[in-house]
Design an enzyme around this catalytic site. Structure first.
Site, PDB file in Angstrom:
ATOM      1  N   GLU A  26       0.836  -1.203   0.000  1.00  0.00           N
ATOM      2  CA  GLU A  26       0.000   0.000   0.000  1.00  0.00           C
ATOM      3  C   GLU A  26       0.871   1.254   0.000  1.00  0.00           C
ATOM      4  OE1 GLU A  26      -2.926  -0.343   3.062  1.00  0.00           O
ATOM      5  OE2 GLU A  26      -3.366   1.801   3.122  1.00  0.00           O
ATOM      6  N   ASP A  35      -3.431   4.531  -1.527  1.00  0.00           N
ATOM      7  CA  ASP A  35      -4.164   5.051  -0.370  1.00  0.00           C
ATOM      8  C   ASP A  35      -4.118   6.585  -0.410  1.00  0.00           C
ATOM      9  OD1 ASP A  35      -5.350   5.619   2.019  1.00  0.00           O
ATOM     10  OD2 ASP A  35      -3.855   4.695   3.299  1.00  0.00           O
TER      11      ASP A  35
END
Ligand SMILES: C[C@H](N)C(=O)N[C@@H](CCC(=O)O)C(=O)O
Ligand SMILES: [Mg+2]
Length: 363
Positions: free
Chosen positions: A218, A243
């Site tokens: 991420e 993200d």
């Protein structure tokens, strides 16, 4: 059911252990609680954390945005006109996504109360039980290994490992955790923007060559570095998730078209609440892209809202990072969604089901 007033509180809950990422270290949840009052006596509850390093929002900016820009537009509005109200919230000002999220969550809570149904049923229904991962804070290797083993023993089958501090140590961190939990848990890495694109490719290829299987990585690089996100996505086998790079629906469309990530992390505090979270899930579904739903350091009011969205959009939201309540020493909320370590269950209570918030400081 018409809106008559919007009031505020501050909720403070200590964490079990300090939460450490490449961006910050925090020892308690400290969130603004929003209470939307109506002429029927119903109250809708919302919540927003001040995650200034990600959203730019502070406690002061959240309260100010609601008090001076959002609230004046909403007084007198009828909850049955949900789309009109969410449009008024979203168009009230630029950015300030946490403030918008807190109010939207309270409005959707009231919408469920109006129709006497749990929110997820009004959003399309689904299986009211989901499973979350848990975050392993970035720390000394031995501590991260111990935290990971303990999380697995508590029943978590998915670990979100925070990295992004030092590339060499990060590789050793992940190898050591993988060796300790190998077949007992899926590993997700979150670098919180801490690597350069070249470092990310090096780290991930090194881990892949060493046989470490990762579910995803991420936000390896800086939020604005979409070229860097694409660079990493093109060069590693591990799926890359965006993200901090994506907040709203338009950014998601741009990112998908650029092929800058494989997966999108939806968070209500980035989208400005539920209406845009649903839009993003629908866009991702149209492009055949999977989503995670995540949270900031939030207690169970705003995380419950995310749970309802996750259940209703389970076709595309296939990964859950809603561990905020599990990280807290206690749950200050009575009613609503049940958080039991990795297992999260929605009850039949209308809306979000919040009955009472203990130790709420009025502001
Ligand atoms: C709490 C959740 N698991 C998480 O890691 N969320 C964020 C960081 C939130 C914060 O700093 O408050 C993330 O980067 O995914
Ligand atoms: Mg993240």
């Amino acid at each position: 059911m018409k809106i008559t007033d919007i009031q505020f509180g501050m909720l403070r809950v200590p964490l079990k252990t300090p939460f450490k990422t490449a961006l910050r270290t925090v020892s308690k949840v400290e969130d603004i609680i929003v209470m939307v009052h109506t002429d029927t006596g119903n109250i809708g509850y919302g919540e927003a954390p001040a995650t200034a390093v990600i959203t730019g929002d502070t406690h002061g900016s959240i309260v100010d945005a609601i008090r001076h820009y959002i609230s004046p537009r909403l007084i007198g509005q009828d909850i049955s006109n949900l789309n009109r109200i969410t449009q008024l919230i979203q168009s009230s000002m630029e950015k300030n996504t946490s403030a918008k999220a807190a109010v939207e969550i309270a409005i959707y809570d009231l919408w469920g109360q109006l129709y006497n149904a749990p929110l997820y049923k009004l959003l399309g229904g689904g299986d009211p039980v989901i499973t979350t991962d848990i975050t392993i804070s970035v720390d000394y290797i031995d501590k991260m290994v111990a935290d990971s083993v303990s999380a697995v023993e508590r029943g978590f089958e998915s670990l979100k490992i925070k990295v992004g501090k030092d590339i060499g140590v990060d590789i050793e961190r992940v190898k050591a955790i993988y060796a300790a939990v190998e077949d007992r848990a899926l590993l997700r890495l979150d670098a919180n923007q801490g690597w350069t694109a070249k470092q990310a490719v090096y780290a991930l290829q090194t881990l892949e060559d060493a046989g470490v299987r990762l579910e995803l990585v991420e936000q390896p690089v800086k939020a604005r570095d979409l070229e860097g996100m694409r660079y990493v996505t093109e060069r590693v086998h591990t799926p890359v998730m965006a993200d901090e790079s994506v907040f709203g629906p338009m950014e998601v469309i741009d990112l998908i078209r650029m092929r800058a990530a494989d997966i999108i992390n939806i968070k209500l505090m980035k989208t400005g609440g539920i209406s845009n979270a649903i839009r993003i899930a629908d866009i991702a579904s149209m492009y055949g892209i999977e989503c995670m739903i995540g949270c900031m350091l939030e207690s169970s009011i705003s995380v419950s809202a995310a749970v309802h969205v996750a259940v209703a959009k389970a076709n595309v939201i296939t990964k859950i990072d809603l561990d905020g309540p599990s990280l807290c020493q206690f749950n200050p909320i009575d009613g609503g969604v049940i958080f039991n370590e990795s297992e999260i269950t929605i009850t039949d209570a209308p809306g979000l089901g919040v009955r009472e918030i203990r130790d709420l400081e009025r502001i």
